[in-house]
Design an enzyme around this catalytic site. Structure first.
Site, PDB file in Angstrom:
ATOM      1  N   PRO A  12       8.459  -4.295   2.036  1.00  0.00           N
ATOM      2  CG  PRO A  12       8.624  -6.481   2.756  1.00  0.00           C
ATOM      3  CD  PRO A  12       8.233  -5.123   3.223  1.00  0.00           C
ATOM      4  CD  GLU A  13       6.204  -0.251  -2.110  1.00  0.00           C
ATOM      5  OE1 GLU A  13       5.825  -0.023  -3.281  1.00  0.00           O
ATOM      6  OE2 GLU A  13       6.270   0.651  -1.245  1.00  0.00           O
ATOM      7  CE  LYS A  57       2.555  -4.497  -2.163  1.00  0.00           C
ATOM      8  NZ  LYS A  57       1.966  -3.636  -1.105  1.00  0.00           N
ATOM      9  NE  ARG A 107      -0.429   0.512   3.975  1.00  0.00           N
ATOM     10  CZ  ARG A 107      -0.226  -0.390   3.003  1.00  0.00           C
ATOM     11  NH1 ARG A 107      -1.247  -1.071   2.490  1.00  0.00           N
ATOM     12  NH2 ARG A 107       0.987  -0.620   2.557  1.00  0.00           N
TER      13      ARG A 107
END
Length: 294
Positions: free
Chosen positions: A2-3, A51, A281
Site C-alpha cells: 500500500p502506498e 498512508k 528498504r
C-alpha cells in the site's frame, strides 16, 4: 504494498459506503481500543492523509495504517438479502464497522439502501482518539501528495532541511512528504534521472523530482493497477532486477538502501543495534540512466 494511491482509494471507498449512515455495531480487535463501542453513532466519513486512513465516527477518529499487508473491505448483502461472506479469515479482522441502511431526513429507509459492513484486515496500526486531536497527533507529517492542501514548496523545504541525506530514504520519510513508498520512489527517481544514492542537496532540480512524484500518484489514484509506463509493461524500474532498461539496455540493479548507503554500509558501525537511519528498504535503479549526485 500500500502506498498513497492505495490508501486514497481505500478512503474513497469507505467514505462512499459509510458516510451519512449510523453504526449498528462495531468491534475493534486491538487491546487499547477493544472496549470502544460506536453503536448508534453517526458516521461522518473517511479520508486519507498520505498512508494514514482516518474514519470519523461521532466525535472520534478511527486512525488506521495499512503497513505492509493491511486492507479495508466493504461488504453488503447478496441476492438473497444475506450478508456477503468475507474474503479473508475472521482471525485477520482488526476492525469491524456494521452500518445500518441509509435513512432520509424523515427517518425513512432510502429505497434500495441495505446495511453494509467495513472490515479492516491485518491493519498495522489502529487507534481511536477525539477528532479534535487529529492535527496534534498527525501534525508531524509532511504535505500529502494527494491531499487537497498539497504544498510542493513545503515538501521541497522539508527535503532541503537535510541536504546531506540520501534522496532515496528522504523520499520515503513521511515527515518530508506523504504518500511515496518503494514503488513510486523507484519510478520517480528513474523518470527524473536521479540515482537514489544521491545526496538531496546535490540533486540539480529537486522540485522536478517532487513534481514527477505528484504526477505519478495523481495519475494512479483511480487505477487498481499501478502504471507508470504502459499497460503491458507497467513499470519502468521497480521489480526489474537483472532485466534490461527500457531506455538504454543496461541491467537494472536492486539494492538494500538506508540513510547510510547500500551493501554493508547500510548497517552503520553496529550491526546489532538498528536505528532509524539504518533501516533499509529495497531500491531499484538503472546504472546508466540515473546520475549519482554527490
Amino acid at each position: 504494498m500500500p502506498e498513497g494511491d492505495t490508501v486514497w482509494r481505500q478512503a474513497r471507498s469507505l467514505h462512499k459506503a459509510l458516510a451519512g449512515r449510523t453504526a449498528h455495531s462495531t468491534s475493534f480487535r486491538y487491546p487499547d481500543v477493544a472496549e470502544v463501542d460506536f453503536s448508534g453513532k453517526h458516521i461522518h466519513g473517511a479520508l486519507a492523509r498520505g498512508k494514514h486512513l482516518l474514519l470519523r465516527i461521532d466525535d472520534f477518529t478511527v486512525h488506521s495504517h495499512l503497513k505492509m499487508d493491511g486492507i479495508w473491505h466493504i461488504y453488503g448483502v447478496d441476492d438473497n438479502g444475506n450478508p456477503q461472506r468475507w474474503k479473508r479469515p475472521a482471525s485477520a479482522a482488526r476492525a469491524i464497522i456494521n452500518a445500518n441502511a441509509r435513512q432520509d431526513a424523515n427517518g425513512q429507509l432510502v429505497p434500495g439502501s441495505t446495511p453494509v459492513s467495513a472490515v479492516g484486515f491485518t491493519l498495522g496500526l489502529l487507534e481511536i482518539f477525539p477528532t479534535t486531536e487529529e492535527n496534534e497527533r498527525l501534525g508531524y507529517l509532511g504535505p500529502d501528495l494527494l491531499g487537497a492542501d498539497w504544498h510542493p514548496q513545503l515538501a521541497l523545504n522539508n527535503l532541503l532541511a537535510q541536504p546531506e541525506r540520501l534522496i532515496g530514504p528522504a523520499l520515503l520519510d513521511q515527515k518530508n512528504l506523504m504518500g511515496i513508498g518503494t514503488i513510486f520512489r523507484a519510478e520517480t527517481l528513474f523518470l527524473a534521472g536521479v540515482d537514489p544514492r544521491s545526496q538531496v542537496g546535490a540533486v540539480p532540480d529537486l522540485a522536478r523530482v517532487i513534481e514527477i512524484a505528484h504526477l505519478l500518484l495523481t495519475a494512479n489514484r483511480m487505477r487498481p493497477r499501478r502504471v507508470t509506463r504502459t499497460e503491458r509493461e507497467p513499470l519502468w524500474c521497480y521489480g526489474r532486477r537483472g532485466r534490461p532498461c527500457y531506455r538504454c539496455g543496461s541491467f537494472i540493479i536492486k539494492d538494500e538502501l538506508s540513510d547510510l548507503g547500500t551493501g554493508a554500509k547500510r548497517f552503520g558501525t553496529d550491526r546489532y543495534a538498528q536505528t532509524e537511519e539504518t533501516v533499509s528498504r529495497i531500491s531499484f535503479r538503472c546504472p546508466t540512466c540515473q546520475v549519482l549526485y554527490i
